[in-house]
Design a protein around this motif. Structure first.
Motif, PDB file in Angstrom:
ATOM      1  N   UNK B  31      41.854  32.065  39.098  1.00 34.38           N
ATOM      2  CA  UNK B  31      42.451  33.399  39.152  1.00 34.38           C
ATOM      3  C   UNK B  31      43.551  33.553  38.080  1.00 34.38           C
ATOM      4  N   UNK B  32      44.306  32.473  37.822  1.00 38.71           N
ATOM      5  CA  UNK B  32      45.332  32.502  36.763  1.00 38.71           C
ATOM      6  C   UNK B  32      44.706  32.824  35.411  1.00 38.71           C
ATOM      7  N   UNK B  33      43.583  32.159  35.139  1.00 33.61           N
ATOM      8  CA  UNK B  33      42.911  32.362  33.852  1.00 33.61           C
ATOM      9  C   UNK B  33      42.389  33.793  33.741  1.00 33.61           C
ATOM     10  N   UNK B  34      41.871  34.311  34.837  1.00 35.99           N
ATOM     11  CA  UNK B  34      41.359  35.682  34.833  1.00 35.99           C
ATOM     12  C   UNK B  34      42.495  36.661  34.545  1.00 35.99           C
ATOM     13  N   UNK B 118      43.636  34.751  46.487  1.00 40.38           N
ATOM     14  CA  UNK B 118      43.076  35.482  45.346  1.00 40.38           C
ATOM     15  C   UNK B 118      42.700  36.923  45.685  1.00 40.38           C
ATOM     16  N   UNK B 119      42.310  37.192  46.925  1.00 40.77           N
ATOM     17  CA  UNK B 119      41.969  38.579  47.293  1.00 40.77           C
ATOM     18  C   UNK B 119      43.204  39.466  47.116  1.00 40.77           C
ATOM     19  N   UNK B 120      44.346  39.003  47.597  1.00 39.80           N
ATOM     20  CA  UNK B 120      45.569  39.800  47.463  1.00 39.80           C
ATOM     21  C   UNK B 120      46.043  39.927  46.031  1.00 39.80           C
ATOM     22  N   UNK B 121      45.810  38.866  45.239  1.00 38.55           N
ATOM     23  CA  UNK B 121      46.249  38.951  43.840  1.00 38.55           C
ATOM     24  C   UNK B 121      45.385  39.925  43.054  1.00 38.55           C
ATOM     25  N   UNK B 122      44.142  40.028  43.411  1.00 41.53           N
ATOM     26  CA  UNK B 122      43.282  40.996  42.724  1.00 41.53           C
ATOM     27  C   UNK B 122      43.673  42.410  43.145  1.00 41.53           C
ATOM     28  N   UNK B 132      33.008  45.170  44.845  1.00 43.36           N
ATOM     29  CA  UNK B 132      34.305  45.776  44.588  1.00 43.36           C
ATOM     30  C   UNK B 132      34.557  45.700  43.088  1.00 43.36           C
ATOM     31  N   UNK B 133      35.255  46.702  42.558  1.00 42.21           N
ATOM     32  CA  UNK B 133      35.508  46.723  41.124  1.00 42.21           C
ATOM     33  C   UNK B 133      36.948  47.092  40.832  1.00 42.21           C
ATOM     34  N   UNK B 134      37.492  46.407  39.827  1.00 44.75           N
ATOM     35  CA  UNK B 134      38.878  46.647  39.421  1.00 44.75           C
ATOM     36  C   UNK B 134      38.875  47.165  37.985  1.00 44.75           C
ATOM     37  N   UNK B 135      39.523  48.309  37.790  1.00 41.07           N
ATOM     38  CA  UNK B 135      39.667  48.888  36.457  1.00 41.07           C
ATOM     39  C   UNK B 135      41.086  48.595  35.986  1.00 41.07           C
ATOM     40  N   UNK B 136      41.233  48.042  34.776  1.00 38.67           N
ATOM     41  CA  UNK B 136      42.570  47.711  34.263  1.00 38.67           C
ATOM     42  C   UNK B 136      42.687  48.087  32.795  1.00 38.67           C
ATOM     43  N   UNK B 137      43.781  48.767  32.452  1.00 37.12           N
ATOM     44  CA  UNK B 137      44.144  48.945  31.048  1.00 37.12           C
ATOM     45  C   UNK B 137      45.665  48.939  30.987  1.00 37.12           C
ATOM     46  N   UNK B 142      43.116  50.435  38.859  1.00 42.44           N
ATOM     47  CA  UNK B 142      42.468  51.164  39.950  1.00 42.44           C
ATOM     48  C   UNK B 142      41.445  50.245  40.600  1.00 42.44           C
ATOM     49  N   UNK B 143      41.513  50.164  41.914  1.00 38.71           N
ATOM     50  CA  UNK B 143      40.624  49.272  42.633  1.00 38.71           C
ATOM     51  C   UNK B 143      39.664  50.077  43.508  1.00 38.71           C
ATOM     52  N   UNK B 144      38.390  49.763  43.430  1.00 37.39           N
ATOM     53  CA  UNK B 144      37.392  50.491  44.223  1.00 37.39           C
ATOM     54  C   UNK B 144      36.561  49.504  45.033  1.00 37.39           C
ATOM     55  N   UNK B 145      36.677  49.630  46.362  1.00 38.25           N
ATOM     56  CA  UNK B 145      35.916  48.721  47.238  1.00 38.25           C
ATOM     57  C   UNK B 145      34.685  49.464  47.723  1.00 38.25           C
ATOM     58  N   UNK B 146      33.709  49.554  46.842  1.00 34.32           N
ATOM     59  CA  UNK B 146      32.531  50.351  47.132  1.00 34.32           C
ATOM     60  C   UNK B 146      31.443  50.078  46.119  1.00 34.32           C
ATOM     61  N   UNK B 147      30.207  50.391  46.508  1.00 35.77           N
ATOM     62  CA  UNK B 147      29.113  50.328  45.542  1.00 35.77           C
ATOM     63  C   UNK B 147      29.175  51.595  44.676  1.00 35.77           C
ATOM     64  N   UNK B 148      28.981  51.444  43.366  1.00 36.47           N
ATOM     65  CA  UNK B 148      29.072  52.601  42.472  1.00 36.47           C
ATOM     66  C   UNK B 148      27.703  52.916  41.870  1.00 36.47           C
TER      67      UNK B 148
END
Lengths: 200, 160
Positions: B31-34, B118-122, B132-137, B142-148
């Motif tokens: 998770x650190x590397x990610x 790691x769940x909480x850190x994400x 689940x998907x995480x958008x970062x810039x 923005x975190x989305x816990x859903x199928x897209x």
């Protein structure tokens, strides 16, 4: 048109989020009346001697639920006589997840010799009342003078693969604490799991 | 006959070589590397999708991420497909799956045992359910816990 679409998306995403508000420790645990695999209705009141309940939202199909199945059976073996029986509820909509139909649930309970109720949640009523989000998702409920209270929500332990002999058995620790009238050291945990299959 | 065999051997070797050159390696990642990987990305938009080979809705939505990557190749977009499969399934399921599906997005295997951490850190709102998907810039998340679906994914990307 674009605005309309955006609005539609916003409403849709809000609806999804609003639907899954998980109960938190300290909140009242709503009772339910659901049909068991033996076709009899089960609610909290079915267990008059219980000090509480291990409510597990689990299913036939999720690999995580399958990985935990034996541990759920063992929890009931160990704690039903100590006043905390397991009540398993299948939260998945059978139209979305065919393997979770009432008939398939009956097959599963029979072949694995479940000694605890495995309830079909018609219309996902209990699932939504508790805000179950994945399988397996546990709610440890304590019967108190002020009603049934959620004491713990989350995972059974911190080792889904069952490969770590030093795993922390959250549910066991919580019940052991409650049986000693102590405050549990764990109240909320998280775990990877399959999303509850909801009708879209 | 000897010549034929020699040729066959050459062709086989070549086929093996091109296959292994095409199929991506799946590194194990902590998770650190990610997190540090994302921090060095600066103005790149990262979409980090958490999936597993056993998760049917995840498998269903993977092509949407492949399509987004293909269509927005010229933009500063990086999609990371992070597998949260059981570690015992890494060589038996994850690797064959990635090769079979010929995934073009970068696939990583999250090599962590303590899910609580790691769940909480994400994302602190993540229950742990996938997909689940995480958008970062930069500092935006923005975190989305859903199928897209593809239109949903595209909408999320374009409005992020």
């Amino acid at each position: 048109m674009k605005l309309l679409l955006t609005l539609l998306f916003a409403v849709a995403s809000f609806a999804c989020i609003a639907q899954v508000k998980t109960l938190t420790p300290g909140q009242a645990a709503p009772d339910f009346k659901l049909e068991n695999v033996d076709n009899k209705e089960v609610s909290f009141k079915s267990f008059s001697d219980a000090k509480g309940y291990i409510v597990v939202f689990t299913c036939n199909t999720c690999p995580y639920a399958k990985a935990y199945e034996q541990r759920i059976i063992e929890l009931n073996d160990k704690y039903a006589s100590a006043g905390f029986p397991v009540i398993a509820i299948n939260p998945n909509d059978p139209e979305v997840s065919g393997g979770d139909s009432f008939d398939k649930m009956k097959d599963r309970a029979k072949s694995k010799h479940y000694k605890f109720p495995y309830l079909f949640d018609q219309g996902q009523v209990a699932t939504n009342a508790y805000g179950a989000r994945n399988t397996p998702h546990v709610f440890v409920v304590e019967k108190t003078n002020t009603g049934n209270i959620v004491q713990y929500t989350g995972a059974i332990d911190n080792d889904p693969e069952d490969s770590n002999p030093n795993k922390i058995k959250y549910v066991e620790e919580v019940i052991n604490a409650l049986n000693k009238n102590e405050k549990p050291s764990y109240t909320v945990t998280k775990a990877i799991g399959c999303t509850v299959k909801r009708k879209s | 006959m000897y010549r034929f065999l020699k040729q066959l051997l050459l062709i086989t070797c070549f086929a093996c070589f091109t296959f292994s050159a095409k199929a991506q390696k799946v590194p194990l990642i902590k998770i650190d590397q990610l997190e540090s990987r994302i921090h060095t990305g600066k103005d790149t938009t990262y979409i980090i999708n958490f999936w597993a080979t056993w998760c049917a809705p995840c498998i269903e939505e993977l092509p949407n991420f492949e399509k987004l990557n293909k269509e927005y190749k010229k933009e500063k977009l990086r999609i990371l497909l992070v597998s949260v499969d059981f570690k015992s399934q890494f060589t038996s399921s994850v690797i064959p799956f990635v090769h079979k599906k010929k995934l073009k997005n970068e696939v990583l295997f999250l090599d962590e045992t303590d899910q609580q951490e790691y769940i909480n850190r994400i994302d602190s709102t993540w229950s742990g359910a996938i997909p689940a998907s995480l958008f970062i810039r930069d500092n935006k998340r923005k975190f989305i816990e859903n199928q897209l679906s593809y239109p949903e994914l595209l909408h999320e990307y374009q409005t992020f």
